[in-house]
Design a protein around this motif. Structure first.
Motif, mmCIF file in Angstrom:
data_model
loop_
_atom_site.group_PDB
_atom_site.id
_atom_site.type_symbol
_atom_site.label_atom_id
_atom_site.label_comp_id
_atom_site.label_asym_id
_atom_site.label_seq_id
_atom_site.Cartn_x
_atom_site.Cartn_y
_atom_site.Cartn_z
ATOM 1 N N ALA A 221 106.023 9.570 19.405
ATOM 2 C CA ALA A 221 107.421 9.135 19.422
ATOM 3 C C ALA A 221 107.695 8.055 18.374
ATOM 4 O O ALA A 221 108.804 7.538 18.306
ATOM 5 C CB ALA A 221 107.793 8.625 20.805
ATOM 6 N N LYS A 222 106.663 7.684 17.604
ATOM 7 C CA LYS A 222 106.766 6.658 16.549
ATOM 8 C C LYS A 222 106.902 5.255 17.122
ATOM 9 O O LYS A 222 107.408 4.347 16.449
ATOM 10 C CB LYS A 222 107.922 6.951 15.581
ATOM 11 C CG LYS A 222 107.926 8.355 15.008
ATOM 12 C CD LYS A 222 106.641 8.675 14.272
ATOM 13 C CE LYS A 222 106.684 10.077 13.650
ATOM 14 N NZ LYS A 222 105.384 10.486 13.054
ATOM 15 N N CYS A 223 106.466 5.077 18.377
ATOM 16 C CA CYS A 223 106.416 3.738 18.960
ATOM 17 C C CYS A 223 105.116 3.049 18.552
ATOM 18 O O CYS A 223 104.162 3.686 18.108
ATOM 19 C CB CYS A 223 106.466 3.813 20.494
ATOM 20 S SG CYS A 223 107.976 4.491 21.187
ATOM 21 N N ARG A 224 105.086 1.743 18.733
ATOM 22 C CA ARG A 224 103.826 1.016 18.621
ATOM 23 C C ARG A 224 103.050 1.253 19.925
ATOM 24 O O ARG A 224 103.665 1.525 20.974
ATOM 25 C CB ARG A 224 104.095 -0.462 18.381
ATOM 26 C CG ARG A 224 105.007 -0.705 17.179
ATOM 27 C CD ARG A 224 105.205 -2.159 16.868
ATOM 28 N NE ARG A 224 103.993 -2.710 16.247
ATOM 29 C CZ ARG A 224 103.905 -3.969 15.805
ATOM 30 N NH1 ARG A 224 104.939 -4.804 15.926
ATOM 31 N NH2 ARG A 224 102.795 -4.413 15.247
ATOM 32 N N THR A 225 101.736 1.161 19.871
ATOM 33 C CA THR A 225 100.943 1.530 21.043
ATOM 34 C C THR A 225 99.906 0.466 21.377
ATOM 35 O O THR A 225 99.276 -0.113 20.485
ATOM 36 C CB THR A 225 100.234 2.873 20.831
ATOM 37 O OG1 THR A 225 99.423 2.800 19.658
ATOM 38 C CG2 THR A 225 101.235 4.012 20.689
ATOM 39 N N ALA A 226 99.729 0.235 22.676
ATOM 40 C CA ALA A 226 98.731 -0.724 23.155
ATOM 41 C C ALA A 226 98.003 -0.121 24.349
ATOM 42 O O ALA A 226 98.630 0.259 25.347
ATOM 43 C CB ALA A 226 99.394 -2.035 23.545
ATOM 44 N N LEU A 227 96.697 -0.044 24.226
ATOM 45 C CA LEU A 227 95.842 0.474 25.293
ATOM 46 C C LEU A 227 95.242 -0.693 26.056
ATOM 47 O O LEU A 227 94.683 -1.615 25.454
ATOM 48 C CB LEU A 227 94.731 1.330 24.697
ATOM 49 C CG LEU A 227 93.724 1.941 25.682
ATOM 50 C CD1 LEU A 227 94.370 3.074 26.471
ATOM 51 C CD2 LEU A 227 92.488 2.454 24.927
#
Length: 264
Positions: A221-227
């Motif tokens: 979705a072109k979001c930033r991601t944090a696991l």
């Protein structure tokens, strides 16, 4: 100002047990006025029930801050023009209520129904051969098949149980029809979620413990991601999971307040 799409189980709680720092992280978001949404693939609960469960684990929440895959499925049917005929619902209270609130006519597995236009399926802990038989009959006769979420397994209090994707496997095999998938990592729920926040995707952090749903969905979705390493992903398996999924999150954090510290 960043926004946040927050996974629930494995990120904010583990079943009935709160995850350390989760409540503090929500407080941190509220103090700074950062917009966020509780985003869940679980279709069994209503938003009100989700909020009550969060509250019971010590996390402040209200129904309007929740978006479930059941709600997204109902919105999709409306937007796609699939709301003109009877709908067979294989699911629990959350899915049934979401479809009814959208004005859809539901038929159950107990009655023969001609003209069924859509079979919508989520988690259903009373799933039976009879339900599968009728769903397959409708789909093979031309009904659209919509799946709330593809999760094959659900973590709950340290155990894994079959999810909506496991039920779907039988229906898809017998009907020879792949479903339209609504929940993460599908772009369908991500579009509804980002629209609810009112921010551009690149301003939003998709946060979760599942690389294949939370992180993949956010990345696509072109979001930033944090696991966060508090659920399916943990310190011992994270690199293996990243390699297997072929998706690498922008940030990997031991817990949510470590993420807060990195974002500032």
């Amino acid at each position: 100002m960043p926004g946040f799409l927050l996974d629930l189980d494995g990120t904010l709680y583990n079943g009935d047990r709160p995850i350390p720092y989760a409540a503090e992280f929500i407080g941190w978001l509220r103090e700074r006025g950062y917009p966020f949404l509780y985003l869940t693939n679980n279709s069994s609960r209503t938003p009100e029930q989700v909020a009550l469960h969060l509250t019971a684990t010590g996390i402040e929440a209200s129904a309007h801050e929740v978006l479930t895959s059941a709600q997204a499925a109902a919105m999709y049917l409306k937007d796609a023009g699939l709301d003109s005929g009877p709908v067979m619902c294989i699911g629990e209270t959350g899915l049934q209520q979401a479809l009814q609130e959208m004005g859809l006519e539901l038929v159950g597995e107990e009655a023969e129904q001609r003209g069924v236009t859509v079979v919508v399926q989520g988690i259903d802990r009373t799933f039976s051969y009879e339900k599968m038989f009728k769903a397959v009959r409708y789909i093979r006769a031309g009904a659209k098949y919509v799946l709330t979420n593809p999760d094959h397994l659900l973590p709950w209090n340290g155990e894994l149980s079959p999810g909506a994707g496991s039920i779907s496997a039988s229906i898809e095999r017998a009907s020879e029809t792949a479903p339209v998938i609504i929940g993460k990592p599908s772009p369908i729920i991500m579009r509804y979620a980002t629209a609810r926040l009112g921010l551009a995707p690149e301003e939003i952090w998709a946060v979760g413990d599942n690389i294949n749903t939370d992180i993949r969905g956010g990345a696509e979705a072109k979001c930033r991601t944090a696991l966060v390493l508090t659920g399916l992903a943990n310190e011992s398996n994270v690199e293996e999971q990243i390699a297997r999924a072929g998706v690498r999150p922008e940030l990997v954090c031991l817990h949510l307040m470590e993420l807060a510290g990195q974002i500032g």
